[in-house]
Enzyme design. Structure first.
Site, PDB file in Angstrom:
ATOM      1  N   GLU A   1      -4.931  17.096  -9.970  1.00 12.32           N
ATOM      2  CA  GLU A   1      -5.730  17.512 -11.206  1.00 12.32           C
ATOM      3  C   GLU A   1      -7.190  17.762 -11.048  1.00 12.32           C
ATOM      4  OE1 GLU A   1      -4.188  15.714 -14.912  1.00 12.32           O
ATOM      5  OE2 GLU A   1      -6.012  16.057 -15.823  1.00 12.32           O
TER       6      GLU A   1
ATOM      7  N   HIS B   1      -2.029  11.231 -27.140  1.00  9.95           N
ATOM      8  CA  HIS B   1      -2.379  10.098 -26.730  1.00  9.95           C
ATOM      9  C   HIS B   1      -3.383   9.260 -27.674  1.00  9.95           C
ATOM     10  CE1 HIS B   1      -1.893  11.102 -22.047  1.00  9.95           C
ATOM     11  NE2 HIS B   1      -0.705  11.116 -22.628  1.00  9.95           N
TER      12      HIS B   1
ATOM     13  N   LYS C   1       6.454  22.665 -13.737  1.00  6.71           N
ATOM     14  CA  LYS C   1       5.832  21.834 -13.162  1.00  6.71           C
ATOM     15  C   LYS C   1       5.327  21.450 -11.475  1.00  6.71           C
ATOM     16  CE  LYS C   1       4.477  16.947 -13.956  1.00  6.71           C
ATOM     17  NZ  LYS C   1       4.692  15.603 -14.552  1.00  6.71           N
TER      18      LYS C   1
ATOM     19  N   HIS D   1       6.060   8.970 -27.338  1.00  5.68           N
ATOM     20  CA  HIS D   1       5.126   9.978 -26.519  1.00  5.68           C
ATOM     21  C   HIS D   1       5.636  11.534 -26.915  1.00  5.68           C
ATOM     22  CE1 HIS D   1       2.576  11.535 -23.350  1.00  5.68           C
ATOM     23  NE2 HIS D   1       3.545  12.369 -23.065  1.00  5.68           N
TER      24      HIS D   1
ATOM     25  N   LYS E   1       2.491  11.287 -10.857  1.00  3.88           N
ATOM     26  CA  LYS E   1       1.551  10.664 -11.661  1.00  3.88           C
ATOM     27  C   LYS E   1       2.165   9.125 -12.141  1.00  3.88           C
ATOM     28  CE  LYS E   1      -1.692  13.396 -13.669  1.00  3.88           C
ATOM     29  NZ  LYS E   1      -2.261  14.204 -15.185  1.00  3.88           N
TER      30      LYS E   1
ATOM     31  N   GLU F   1       8.217  18.540 -24.383  1.00  2.84           N
ATOM     32  CA  GLU F   1       7.689  18.888 -23.005  1.00  2.84           C
ATOM     33  C   GLU F   1       8.202  20.250 -22.579  1.00  2.84           C
ATOM     34  OE1 GLU F   1       5.014  16.852 -22.217  1.00  2.84           O
ATOM     35  OE2 GLU F   1       5.138  14.793 -22.333  1.00  2.84           O
TER      36      GLU F   1
ATOM     37  N   ASN G   1      -1.556  18.886 -19.993  1.00  4.16           N
ATOM     38  CA  ASN G   1      -2.041  17.811 -20.767  1.00  4.16           C
ATOM     39  C   ASN G   1      -1.964  18.624 -22.172  1.00  4.16           C
ATOM     40  OD1 ASN G   1      -2.339  15.799 -19.240  1.00  4.16           O
ATOM     41  ND2 ASN G   1      -4.314  16.411 -18.354  1.00  4.16           N
TER      42      ASN G   1
ATOM     43  N   HIS H   1      -1.629  16.764 -25.290  1.00  3.06           N
ATOM     44  CA  HIS H   1      -1.704  15.299 -24.901  1.00  3.06           C
ATOM     45  C   HIS H   1      -3.079  14.567 -25.516  1.00  3.06           C
ATOM     46  CE1 HIS H   1       2.017  16.274 -22.654  1.00  3.06           C
ATOM     47  NE2 HIS H   1       1.998  15.223 -22.070  1.00  3.06           N
TER      48      HIS H   1
ATOM     49  N   ARG I   1       0.854  -1.344  -0.029  1.00  2.00           N
ATOM     50  CA  ARG I   1      -0.220   0.047   0.100  1.00  2.00           C
ATOM     51  C   ARG I   1       0.700   1.269  -0.115  1.00  2.00           C
ATOM     52  NH1 ARG I   1      -2.684  -3.248   3.563  1.00  2.00           N
ATOM     53  NH2 ARG I   1      -4.662  -4.087   2.644  1.00  2.00           N
TER      54      ARG I   1
ATOM     55  N   ARG J   1      -3.961  21.475 -13.006  1.00  2.00           N
ATOM     56  CA  ARG J   1      -2.963  20.446 -13.394  1.00  2.00           C
ATOM     57  C   ARG J   1      -3.364  20.120 -14.932  1.00  2.00           C
ATOM     58  NH1 ARG J   1       0.365  15.707 -10.310  1.00  2.00           N
ATOM     59  NH2 ARG J   1       1.355  15.021 -12.249  1.00  2.00           N
TER      60      ARG J   1
HETATM   61  P1  NAD Z   1      11.238   5.996 -22.373  1.00  2.00           P
HETATM   62  O1  NAD Z   1      11.328   5.730 -21.247  1.00  2.00           O
HETATM   63  O2  NAD Z   1      10.711   4.776 -23.518  1.00  2.00           O
HETATM   64  O3  NAD Z   1      12.765   6.206 -23.092  1.00  2.00           O
HETATM   65  C1  NAD Z   1      13.045   6.589 -24.197  1.00  2.00           C
HETATM   66  C2  NAD Z   1      14.057   5.589 -24.906  1.00  2.00           C
HETATM   67  O4  NAD Z   1      15.386   5.985 -24.499  1.00  2.00           O
HETATM   68  C3  NAD Z   1      13.990   4.126 -24.493  1.00  2.00           C
HETATM   69  O5  NAD Z   1      14.493   3.365 -25.271  1.00  2.00           O
HETATM   70  C4  NAD Z   1      15.234   4.225 -23.136  1.00  2.00           C
HETATM   71  O6  NAD Z   1      15.839   2.976 -23.027  1.00  2.00           O
HETATM   72  C5  NAD Z   1      15.903   5.232 -23.700  1.00  2.00           C
HETATM   73  N1  NAD Z   1      17.002   5.860 -22.942  1.00  2.00           N
HETATM   74  C6  NAD Z   1      16.688   6.600 -21.712  1.00  2.00           C
HETATM   75  N2  NAD Z   1      17.628   7.083 -21.132  1.00  2.00           N
HETATM   76  C7  NAD Z   1      18.841   7.068 -21.753  1.00  2.00           C
HETATM   77  C8  NAD Z   1      19.962   7.405 -21.827  1.00  2.00           C
HETATM   78  N3  NAD Z   1      20.414   8.159 -20.709  1.00  2.00           N
HETATM   79  N4  NAD Z   1      20.837   6.935 -22.674  1.00  2.00           N
HETATM   80  C9  NAD Z   1      20.481   5.968 -23.522  1.00  2.00           C
HETATM   81  N5  NAD Z   1      19.208   5.665 -23.703  1.00  2.00           N
HETATM   82  C10 NAD Z   1      18.292   6.177 -22.971  1.00  2.00           C
HETATM   83  O7  NAD Z   1      10.540   7.221 -22.942  1.00  2.00           O
HETATM   84  P2  NAD Z   1      10.290   8.739 -22.312  1.00  2.00           P
HETATM   85  O8  NAD Z   1      10.144   9.602 -23.376  1.00  2.00           O
HETATM   86  O9  NAD Z   1      11.416   8.586 -21.341  1.00  2.00           O
HETATM   87  O10 NAD Z   1       8.939   8.636 -21.453  1.00  2.00           O
HETATM   88  C11 NAD Z   1       7.853   8.415 -22.156  1.00  2.00           C
HETATM   89  C12 NAD Z   1       6.728   8.077 -21.165  1.00  2.00           C
HETATM   90  O11 NAD Z   1       6.674   8.915 -20.254  1.00  2.00           O
HETATM   91  C13 NAD Z   1       5.452   7.737 -21.709  1.00  2.00           C
HETATM   92  O12 NAD Z   1       4.864   6.495 -21.570  1.00  2.00           O
HETATM   93  C14 NAD Z   1       4.622   8.901 -21.194  1.00  2.00           C
HETATM   94  O13 NAD Z   1       3.104   8.483 -21.087  1.00  2.00           O
HETATM   95  C15 NAD Z   1       5.197   8.960 -19.890  1.00  2.00           C
HETATM   96  N6  NAD Z   1       4.998  10.334 -19.049  1.00  2.00           N
HETATM   97  C16 NAD Z   1       4.575  10.298 -18.023  1.00  2.00           C
HETATM   98  C17 NAD Z   1       4.460  11.614 -17.237  1.00  2.00           C
HETATM   99  C18 NAD Z   1       3.924  11.583 -15.833  1.00  2.00           C
HETATM  100  O14 NAD Z   1       3.474  12.688 -15.356  1.00  2.00           O
HETATM  101  N7  NAD Z   1       3.887  10.451 -15.064  1.00  2.00           N
HETATM  102  C19 NAD Z   1       4.532  12.777 -18.003  1.00  2.00           C
HETATM  103  C20 NAD Z   1       4.969  12.597 -19.293  1.00  2.00           C
HETATM  104  C21 NAD Z   1       5.200  11.604 -19.879  1.00  2.00           C
HETATM  105  N1  GLY Z   2       2.095  15.105 -17.660  1.00  2.00           N
HETATM  106  C1  GLY Z   2       0.879  15.686 -17.067  1.00  2.00           C
HETATM  107  C2  GLY Z   2       1.041  15.735 -15.439  1.00  2.00           C
HETATM  108  O1  GLY Z   2       1.923  15.241 -15.044  1.00  2.00           O
HETATM  109  O2  GLY Z   2      -0.178  16.178 -14.985  1.00  2.00           O
END
Ligand code: NAD
Ligand code: GLY
Length: 373
Positions: free
Chosen positions: A241, A256, A231, A271, A147, A189, A249, A252, A125, A245
């Protein structure tokens, strides 16, 4: 502390935490963590690309502080944000006997951060959680704000919890090994914060983006810190949100839907690329609704194209489904209230707002036009 290092604090009462941004933070991770947390057992979840490069350095840094490390390496890519890897993470954390004072560490991009945070949020939990974001996108957005979650066959990020980290360590050195395409995706972003409500920041990016893209140096760290601060300010005011917040998006809702339409296939669309196309569409749609000028949409498109991001749906390889199918994905992603859709639209540069009365018929005809049908 290095001169280049910056700290941003996320103010959430007794759940407040620091985001440290700068070079060399993986080497210092053990000391930073041991100074803040009592636990001496840490599960580290990473992906194959990041693990191969940085897991040994992180393990050594933690071991130097007497912290035992239990690593789990998962496949890279958006499809890892799903149920089977979640089960593997939860089992791993339990098998490692991570107790409440210990922590689960996410070492990777947003995929690993969202998945690991979700596992940490539901095991016992709620288990302590540290983000070590390694992609630009994760450093400026996904590692901050709590998130967490996975994708469902019904849509993106539909299953998850809010679970704030205890600490975020954004080591800017690791960005040097990030593939250029992924750096650009994260930049979408960064630009988003300017377009939401910081026109001066967007204008600075228009002038200085080459310095942000150049390895090392203060412009990159300034852009990351400004993004984290933007942020953090929003999250401190509206963690769950309820209103404000939602502005984060921007781009997005369209983005999405495009990710879902491409089956979360990172070869076709990642993304941040979906967000880039989505932000251009949001500005074009705002112009169509007579809220903002078409010149602004052209300006946003020109900047994102200049940095090498895709800016229109026809740049996505492999074809897209119909406008009707995209609209269904949009309706699934964002709640429909009284038959109207919610979008983040704009009245001008850095004047985004939540529009919760968008008629689906307008979106449908806009999408038909954009898809050329
Ligand atoms: P990812 O985690 O897939 O990373 C992108 C690629 O880069 C992967 O192949 C990874 O292995 C590689 N990589 C990462 N760091 C590296 C480094 N230093 N050197 C070499 N390779 C590296 O994708 P992302 O773009 O980091 O994240 C996208 C995700 O984040 C999506 O699922 C999206 O929905 C999510 N997201 C979440 C929030 C939130 O608030 N939680 C906000 C924005 C996006
Ligand atoms: N990426 C949108 C949020 O964190 O609210």
């Amino acid at each position: 502390m290095d001169d280049l290092e910056k700290t941003v604090r996320v103010e959430l009462g007794d759940r407040s935490y620091d985001i440290l941004i700068g070079p060399g933070l993986i080497a210092r991770a053990g000391a930073e963590i041991a100074g803040r947390l009592k636990g001496r057992r840490m599960a580290v979840i990473t992906d194959e690309h990041v693990g191969a490069r940085y897991l040994d350095a992180l393990t050594a840094s933690l071991a130097a502080e007497g912290i035992s490390v239990f690593p789990l390496t998962l496949p890279a890519g958006e499809r890892t944000k799903s149920f089977d890897p979640l089960i593997r993470c939860c089992d791993h954390v339990l098998e490692a006997k991570i107790e409440r004072n210990d922590a689960v560490i996410a070492l990777g991009g947003g995929v690993i951060g969202d998945l690991t945070g979700f596992a940490a949020g539901i095991v016992r939990r709620g288990t302590r959680f540290i983000q070590i974001p390694t992609s630009l996108l994760a450093q400026v957005d996904s590692s901050v704000g709590g998130k967490t979650g996975i994708n469902s066959r019904h849509g993106k990020n539909l299953i998850g919890v809010f679970h704030q980290p205890d600490l975020v360590l954004a080591d800017t050195d690791v960005l040097d090994t990030l593939p250029p395409r992924e750096f650009r995706a994260g930049y979408a972003e960064v630009a988003k914060y300017g377009l939401i409500d910081k026109p001066d920041f967007f204008e600075w990016l228009e002038k200085s983006w080459r310095d942000v893209f150049a390895a090392g140096g203060p412009a990159r760290i300034r852009a990351i810190a400004a993004s984290c601060q933007a942020k953090a300010d929003v999250v401190a005011q509206d963690e769950r949100e309820a209103g404000l917040r939602a502005l984060l998006n921007l781009g997005h809702t369209f983005g999405h839907a495009l990710e879902a339409a491409t089956g979360y296939d990172s070869a076709r669309l990642v993304h941040g690329e979906g967000v880039s196309i989505g932000m251009v569409l949001a500005h074009q749609f705002s112009a169509r609704m007579n809220l903002a000028s078409p010149d602004l949409a052209r300006r946003v498109e020109a900047h994102l194209r200049a940095v090498g991001l895709p800016v229109s749906m026809d740049e996505i390889p492999g074809g897209l489904p119909s406008a009707e199918t995209l609209l269904e994905a949009i309706a699934q992603d964002k709640k429909v209230k009284g038959g109207k859709l919610t979008f983040i639209l704009t009245r001008g540069l850095g004047q985004s707002f939540v529009a919760d009365d968008v008629p689906p018929s307008e979106v449908l005809s806009f999408l038909r036009e954009k898809l050329g049908g």
